[in-house]
Design an enzyme around this catalytic site. Structure first.
Site, short mmCIF file in Angstrom:
data_model
loop_
_atom_site.label_atom_id
_atom_site.label_comp_id
_atom_site.label_asym_id
_atom_site.label_seq_id
_atom_site.Cartn_x
_atom_site.Cartn_y
_atom_site.Cartn_z
N HIS A 1 0.85 -1.19 0.00
CA HIS A 1 0.00 0.00 0.00
C HIS A 1 0.89 1.23 0.00
CE1 HIS A 1 -3.44 2.59 0.82
NE2 HIS A 1 -2.60 3.27 1.57
N ASP B 1 -15.05 2.74 7.83
CA ASP B 1 -13.98 3.63 7.35
C ASP B 1 -14.46 4.44 6.15
OD1 ASP B 1 -11.27 4.70 6.96
OD2 ASP B 1 -11.46 3.59 5.09
N ARG C 1 -14.18 12.94 7.12
CA ARG C 1 -12.89 13.61 7.40
C ARG C 1 -12.50 14.51 6.25
NH1 ARG C 1 -9.37 8.79 7.73
NH2 ARG C 1 -7.69 10.30 7.83
N SER D 1 -7.48 3.92 9.28
CA SER D 1 -8.22 3.86 8.03
C SER D 1 -7.54 2.91 7.04
CB SER D 1 -8.31 5.28 7.45
OG SER D 1 -8.73 5.27 6.12
N LYS E 1 -8.61 -1.52 6.27
CA LYS E 1 -8.93 -2.09 4.95
C LYS E 1 -7.94 -3.20 4.58
CE LYS E 1 -9.09 2.11 3.53
NZ LYS E 1 -9.26 3.47 3.07
N1 URA Z 1 -5.96 6.69 2.58
C1 URA Z 1 -6.91 6.08 3.32
O1 URA Z 1 -7.41 5.03 2.94
N2 URA Z 1 -7.25 6.63 4.48
C2 URA Z 1 -6.71 7.77 4.95
O2 URA Z 1 -7.06 8.21 6.02
C3 URA Z 1 -5.75 8.40 4.15
C4 URA Z 1 -5.38 7.84 2.98
#
Ligand code: URA
Length: 431
Positions: free
Chosen positions: A87, A166, A173, A188, A192
């Site tokens: 990621h 999320d 946010r 967050s 995932k």
């Molecule tokens: N990417 C995400 O999935 N969440 C965040 O808070 C910031 C970047």
């Protein structure tokens, strides 16, 4: 009507006054927010209190686990091969997933990469791949598992079933100025990735002008928080800290980033893209049990390219189809002799976005042929009239706003002037 376990206003006050939330409180908060009992304005106040006052290590872990529990989790236990994923926190010209996923899969390791679309100046992997004729981002669960078995690499859209809390909180946010909080970003991203079910994970945590965490020390703190969350949840996790002061590679956009990725898979491509692809692949393969994998050879002998072609074809794409071309292009040239001493990632990211490569709202389309091709990188000697970069768009009225974004974004200096690139590409490792 069921009686609620906690009063949300009490919890907001606790965080406002720098207190610590317990696991039952966090579990209830996330569940009640997902159900719609806790209102957006209450969750906004909570997000701001967390933004301002932070969270303890245990609170971040509990928040992550509560967000995972809000939805489904995938499992690859029956797959018969190790799984690993990557990621990136996002950057300008960051196309690394495209060569990386097939490269790693060419070693018999499965890469289940559930991706998102781009928002703002950092591009989305799915948007880039959708430049390829016929390629489909959405797969059924059966198609996803079948491709992991046959090809090994899958890059596809994450369904809304993974960590839905999320999805809701991130949207909030985004519109309340509370994105850049380490506990919220870390929970967050990791909720995932942990829900996705990968056995191991390599994080590319960026810092610099084109990253959303500019400061290297803050990006290290983010990396340490995420690595801890992953390892605590049983996902073997490491992070590389990488420099995003300068765009990655020469292509910024969608179709042009696919083209550059294919060059890397053919054994060429810009040195920085190759360096990062190789470094991340080595980390992923080490976590998947192959610490001595000869990654460079898999790029030069065509094995990674074969896997790329199969990966694209499995999702309906034609790896041989011509990529879309822009309606209009405009070349920007050097106004004097000298050395390119600065090429700042953020202005180039914004300019590519304004040319149509990115979207301002989730529902906007992207223009696949729009973007920027850089012709020089910091440190290169330039002569007056030499092309510095080419802008591409389908709507020529966009050139002017793109050029406005680029004012001060690149600097031609004198030979011997210091080069402003923020230091080495790979600045550290956590794990
Ligand atoms: N990417 C995400 O999935 N969440 C965040 O808070 C910031 C970047």
């Amino acid at each position: 009507m069921a009686v609620e376990t906690f009063d949300v206003v009490d919890l907001i006050r606790t965080k406002r006054d720098k207190g610590t939330l317990t696991k039952p409180q966090i579990d209830w908060l996330i569940d009640a927010y997902t159900r719609g009992y806790v209102a957006d304005e209450q969750m906004s106040a909570m997000a701001m209190a967390i933004f301002l006052n932070g969270m303890q290590r245990e609170e971040i872990r509990d928040l992550t686990l509560a967000m995972i529990a809000s939805g489904e989790t995938l499992s690859f236990d029956g797959l018969g091969k190790p799984t690993t994923d990557k990621h990136s926190t996002g950057g300008v010209g960051d196309k690394i997933t495209l060569p990386l996923a097939p490269l790693v899969a060419s070693f018999g390791v499965a890469v289940p990469q559930l991706s998102g679309r781009g928002l703002g100046h950092t591009g989305g992997t799915l948007d880039k791949l959708e430049s390829i004729k016929g390629w489909r981002a959405s797969l059924s669960n059966d198609e996803f598992y079948a491709q992991l078995r046959s090809v090994g690499a899958v890059v596809c859209a994450a369904g809304s079933g993974l960590a839905p809390a999320d999805g809701k909180l991130y949207g909030l946010r985004d519109i309340t100025g509370t994105v850049e909080a380490i506990p919220l970003i870390a929970s967050s991203i990791m909720s995932k990735k942990i829900a996705e079910g990968t056995a191991s994970l390599v994080l590319d945590v960026k810092f610099g002008s084109g990253a959303f965490m500019q400061d290297p020390a803050r990006s290290r703190e983010l990396a340490e928080t995420m690595v801890r969350l992953g390892n605590d949840a049983g996902v073997k996790t490491v992070a590389l800290l990488t420099n995003m002061n300068v765009p990655l590679g020469l292509a910024i956009g969608n179709a042009n980033e696919v083209r550059e990725s294919v060059e890397v898979l053919a054994g060429g491509g810009p040195a920085d893209v190759v360096e990062l692809t190789v470094a991340l692949a080595k980390e992923m393969l080490a976590l998947a049990g192959q610490p001595d994998a000869d990654v460079e050879t898999a790029l030069s002998d065509g094995r990674a390219m074969d896997t790329w072609r199969r990966m694209i074809a499995a999702q309906g794409g034609d790896p041989d189809a011509a990529l879309p071309s822009p309606r209009e292009s405009q070349v920007v040239t050097a106004d004097r002799d000298g050395v390119l001493v600065a090429q700042h990632a953020l202005p180039f990211g914004i300019a590519a976005w304004r040319l149509g490569a990115g979207r301002a709202r989730k529902e906007d389309p992207v223009h696949h042929a729009a973007g920027i091709d850089l012709r020089v990188k910091p440190g290169d000697i330039v002569t007056k009239g030499q092309p510095l970069f080419t802008m591409h768009t389908d709507e020529p009225e966009r050139f002017e706003r793109a050029l406005e974004a680029l004012a001060g974004g690149y600097v031609i200096g004198e030979p011997g002037d210091p080069i402003d690139n923020g230091g080495p590409l790979i600045a550290g490792r956590v794990g």
